[in-house]
Scaffold this active site. Sequence first.
Site, PDB file in Angstrom:
ATOM      1  N   ASP A   9      -8.748 -39.031 -14.742  1.00 52.77           N
ATOM      2  CA  ASP A   9      -7.499 -39.834 -14.705  1.00 52.77           C
ATOM      3  C   ASP A   9      -7.947 -41.190 -13.978  1.00 52.77           C
ATOM      4  O   ASP A   9      -9.001 -41.402 -13.109  1.00 52.77           O
ATOM      5  CB  ASP A   9      -6.417 -39.332 -14.012  1.00 52.77           C
ATOM      6  N   LYS A  10      -7.280 -42.316 -14.296  1.00 54.35           N
ATOM      7  CA  LYS A  10      -7.603 -43.667 -13.537  1.00 54.35           C
ATOM      8  C   LYS A  10      -7.842 -43.476 -12.061  1.00 54.35           C
ATOM      9  O   LYS A  10      -8.644 -43.948 -11.708  1.00 54.35           O
ATOM     10  CB  LYS A  10      -6.149 -44.646 -13.695  1.00 54.35           C
TER      11      LYS A  10
END
Length: 319
Positions: free
Chosen positions: A138-139
């Site tokens: 995830d970011k």
Amino acid sequence: MPEQISLKATIPETVHGKRLDQALAGLFPDYSRSRLQKWLKDGQITLNGQHARAREKVYGGEEVVIQARLEEEGHWQAEAIPLDIVFEDEHILVINKPAGLVVHPAAGNSHGTMLNALLHHAPELAQVPRAGIVHRLDKDTTGLLVVARTLPAQKYLVEQLQARAFLREYLAVVNGVLVSGGSVDAPIGRHPVQRKRMAVVESGKEAITHYRIQERFRHHNLLNLRLETGRTHQIRVHMAHIQHPLIGDPVYGGRLKLPPRCSDRLAQTLRKFHRQALHAARLGLEHPVTGEQMEWEVPMPEDMEQLLKALREDMTQVM
């Protein structure tokens, strides 16, 4: 210039009567069946000098020639974004991803991603699907992920991932105090109402997360987690499902609740921690060419270290 693939082989007698595409999959295991079928369709594979169809039967002794071009897989732009490269050879790259870096371009994130950075560092990745990215983070999750630099390496790594042969260990700081380690075996799919979120749902795909307590605090735990499967947001969803969401998780963590009698430093640290406290600390896999079992480990980023310091300090002030 697109890379040229030039391969030649003789159909063995052992595949007598099989379809050509089935025979090709055995002869050229470095390339996926879908890619071989595409090359057949595009006329880049010949059988005894003639263009052939995937369903055509073979009988042994025929000569197969592949003269194919690896075209660019997307229209992404290379960008000079720094990468923390932990390991690199001509087959794979292992990256330590920082928080805030999106892995793959999507709607709203067409530039400034890890994929754009990879294309700048290794332009040949333009000819590998998804620029060789095998799995994602995830970011705002930090830590290790592997990138394949060639089609054969990508196929091998994807097969390892699907066979659950990767070692993927994470560190996470969660709300609440767990009694002991354990496992969460609960299927994950799209949230039935909030479609941008994932959730534990009966119709979801199998998802298994193992966790153990690495350090205890008054109202939190530092966990070591190992993924058996790799669903979107798996750790975040599973920990929220058992009522121990990750500190700072903006999607699954709920509103910030300061623990009673916490120190000023801890209160301030928790208020400022605006990402999920999750770090991919260890990665292990079998090298796609040498067969060597390889493993890497990277320390937690500074923001998580500071979070742990505040939690430890809070313990000493209360005791």
